[in-house]
Scaffold this motif. Structure first.
Motif, PDB file in Angstrom:
ATOM      1  N   UNK A 232       0.853  -1.185   0.000  1.00 16.11           N
ATOM      2  CA  UNK A 232       0.000   0.000   0.000  1.00 16.11           C
ATOM      3  C   UNK A 232       0.891   1.238   0.000  1.00 16.11           C
ATOM      4  N   UNK A 233       0.527   2.209  -0.818  1.00 17.02           N
ATOM      5  CA  UNK A 233       1.302   3.443  -0.941  1.00 17.02           C
ATOM      6  C   UNK A 233       0.448   4.617  -0.479  1.00 17.02           C
ATOM      7  N   UNK A 234       0.882   5.272   0.600  1.00 17.08           N
ATOM      8  CA  UNK A 234       0.137   6.389   1.185  1.00 17.08           C
ATOM      9  C   UNK A 234       0.905   7.691   1.033  1.00 17.08           C
ATOM     10  N   UNK A 235       0.190   8.784   1.295  1.00 14.91           N
ATOM     11  CA  UNK A 235       0.898  10.046   1.453  1.00 14.91           C
ATOM     12  C   UNK A 235       1.852   9.914   2.645  1.00 14.91           C
ATOM     13  N   UNK A 236       2.981  10.581   2.568  1.00 12.69           N
ATOM     14  CA  UNK A 236       3.941  10.513   3.671  1.00 12.69           C
ATOM     15  C   UNK A 236       3.563  11.565   4.713  1.00 12.69           C
ATOM     16  N   UNK A 237       3.348  11.108   5.933  1.00 11.90           N
ATOM     17  CA  UNK A 237       2.983  12.008   7.042  1.00 11.90           C
ATOM     18  C   UNK A 237       4.184  12.055   7.983  1.00 11.90           C
ATOM     19  N   UNK A 238       4.849  13.199   8.021  1.00 11.30           N
ATOM     20  CA  UNK A 238       6.239  13.272   8.491  1.00 11.30           C
ATOM     21  C   UNK A 238       6.454  13.202   9.995  1.00 11.30           C
ATOM     22  N   UNK A 239       5.433  13.498  10.806  1.00 14.45           N
ATOM     23  CA  UNK A 239       5.680  13.591  12.241  1.00 14.45           C
ATOM     24  C   UNK A 239       5.244  12.364  13.039  1.00 14.45           C
ATOM     25  N   UNK A 240       5.030  11.264  12.342  1.00 12.76           N
ATOM     26  CA  UNK A 240       4.691  10.038  13.057  1.00 12.76           C
ATOM     27  C   UNK A 240       3.291  10.068  13.650  1.00 12.76           C
ATOM     28  N   UNK A 241       3.084   9.237  14.657  1.00 13.12           N
ATOM     29  CA  UNK A 241       1.744   9.105  15.236  1.00 13.12           C
ATOM     30  C   UNK A 241       1.585   9.941  16.498  1.00 13.12           C
ATOM     31  N   UNK A 242       0.328  10.159  16.850  1.00 14.68           N
ATOM     32  CA  UNK A 242       0.023  10.831  18.120  1.00 14.68           C
ATOM     33  C   UNK A 242       0.571  10.014  19.280  1.00 14.68           C
ATOM     34  N   UNK A 243       0.534   8.695  19.162  1.00 14.26           N
ATOM     35  CA  UNK A 243       1.076   7.831  20.217  1.00 14.26           C
ATOM     36  C   UNK A 243       2.565   8.086  20.432  1.00 14.26           C
ATOM     37  N   UNK A 244       3.292   8.365  19.338  1.00 12.00           N
ATOM     38  CA  UNK A 244       4.717   8.671  19.464  1.00 12.00           C
ATOM     39  C   UNK A 244       4.935   9.873  20.375  1.00 12.00           C
ATOM     40  N   UNK A 245       4.078  10.880  20.228  1.00 14.30           N
ATOM     41  CA  UNK A 245       4.197  12.085  21.052  1.00 14.30           C
ATOM     42  C   UNK A 245       3.844  11.791  22.504  1.00 14.30           C
ATOM     43  N   UNK A 246       2.777  11.024  22.696  1.00 12.82           N
ATOM     44  CA  UNK A 246       2.341  10.743  24.061  1.00 12.82           C
ATOM     45  C   UNK A 246       3.308   9.803  24.780  1.00 12.82           C
ATOM     46  N   UNK A 247       3.989   8.954  24.022  1.00 17.26           N
ATOM     47  CA  UNK A 247       4.965   8.039  24.614  1.00 17.26           C
ATOM     48  C   UNK A 247       6.279   8.727  24.938  1.00 17.26           C
ATOM     49  N   UNK A 248       6.497   9.888  24.332  1.00 16.32           N
ATOM     50  CA  UNK A 248       7.773  10.569  24.482  1.00 16.32           C
ATOM     51  C   UNK A 248       7.994  11.013  25.918  1.00 16.32           C
ATOM     52  N   UNK A 249       9.030  10.487  26.520  1.00 21.38           N
ATOM     53  CA  UNK A 249       9.360  10.900  27.889  1.00 21.38           C
ATOM     54  C   UNK A 249      10.749  11.504  27.974  1.00 21.38           C
TER      55      UNK A 249
END
Length: 362
Positions: free
Chosen positions: A133-150
């Motif tokens: 599957x080929x999608x548009x590239x979304x550069x900042x990752x997922x919301x989970x990545x932000x919430x997991x960031x410690x």
């Protein structure tokens, strides 16, 4: 990791139009082009991996079908192509849970969608037993990545940014749940922070439609019977678990979990929550709201942000927290009938709907 094991996936559209069939044909990309763009799926192009396979970043020439008002009578080879950065998901042959049906479902569903808060599908390939599957590239990752960031490698999200992300998600869900010309109602069935992607401007886009389902076009009832439970633990509608009836309000429940994740700065299955409840944040959030202990849930970074404001702005943000949490709490009602629904009943052209969820900005 947390997804329920199930072989159930979406059905093909019962009313497939020639337009959508043609669109899917135009979305086909030769495997050799994908091999070339990813350097034969080299590790240097890989940007992520999941339970279903690996994701690669590449530049690819694609047919810009989003800009075509009509494809009737047009030859694919004659259509102009544009060079775009894309995300290429190569689904593992061992991903039995996803399977061929999930792959085809995602193509068919996303081929009908055109909205700024839904990840765009640019193409696919199924040559030589590959499922790509080929999608548009979304550069900042997922919301989970932000919430997991410690470790603070990412900038902390401000309250204004969090609100806008939630409004974007609400608009995306509203679009999926609304029947418009060329697109039937869609139940996502796996709304969670991992499936919310953020672009370079932190605009949120809903992705991962492998478990999604068209609402039966001839069915008047608002629910879809699903004997095999699908979704992700901690985000799944409890009434659906008991009745096997999935409604639009089931997506709303999952959205409510995401709202409280955003407010708390922690994922639903954070150990702070699972140590108190096997179902994570949802029952804890309901209790804190009902007992007036909301401050126990709010991200300390947001508390600090409020304290640094002047008196007027401080009061505005505190009021905003209350309005936001009230909506999130309503989304987490145990019965589907008591949850808010999207207020828009009219088609849109891809612009934002006004929805009950948008009360969070007031």
């Amino acid at each position: 990791m947390l997804r329920h094991a199930s072989q159930e996936h979406s059905e093909a559209a019962e009313d497939g139009t020639s337009s959508n069939s043609l669109k899917m044909d135009f979305l086909k990309i030769p495997l050799n082009k994908i091999n070339e763009a990813t350097k034969d799926f080299s590790e240097e192009c890989r940007v992520g991996s999941g339970g279903y396979g690996k994701v690669y970043k590449a530049k690819l020439d694609i047919v810009d079908i989003q800009c075509l008002s009509s494809m009737e009578g047009k030859c694919k080879d004659e259509l102009p192509k544009i060079s775009k950065r894309v995300a290429i998901k190569r689904i593992s042959s061992e991903a039995h849970e996803y399977g061929k049906q999930g792959f085809l479902t995602e193509i068919e569903l996303l081929a009908t969608c055109k909205h700024q808060n839904i990840v765009s599908l640019h193409g696919y390939s199924e040559e030589n037993d590959e499922m790509i599957l080929v999608y548009e590239f979304v550069s900042n990752g997922s919301l989970a990545d932000y919430l997991l960031n410690s470790d603070k490698t990412r900038a902390n999200l401000t309250w204004a940014q969090r609100l806008q992300i939630c409004l974007d998600i609400a608009n995306g869900i509203d679009y999926l749940h609304t029947h418009i010309e060329g697109k039937r109602r869609i139940l996502h069935r796996d709304i969670k922070s991992d499936n919310i992607l953020l672009d370079e401007n932190l605009n949120a886009k809903i992705g991962d439609f492998g478990l999604s389902k068209f609402h039966p076009i001839k069915q008047q009832a608002s629910s879809v019977y699903s004997k095999n439970v699908v979704g992700t633990d901690f985000y799944t509608d409890p009434e659906y678990l008991n009745t096997f009836k999935y409604k639009r309000e089931s997506d709303i429940y999952s959205f409510g979990v995401v709202l409280f994740e955003v407010l708390s700065g922690k994922l639903a299955y954070d150990s702070n929550y699972t140590s108190k409840s096997r179902t994570g944040i949802a029952p804890i959030a309901r209790t804190c709201f009902k007992e007036g202990r909301l401050e126990e849930l709010i991200d300390p970074n947001l508390i600090k942000e409020v304290h640094n404001e002047n008196f007027k702005n401080r009061r505005l943000k505190e009021d905003s927290f209350k309005a936001f949490s009230k909506i999130a709490y309503q989304c987490l009602k145990l019965t589907q009938a008591k949850r808010p629904t999207n207020s828009s009943q009219t088609p849109n052209n891809g612009s934002h709907h006004q929805s009950h969820h948008q009360g969070a900005s007031k």
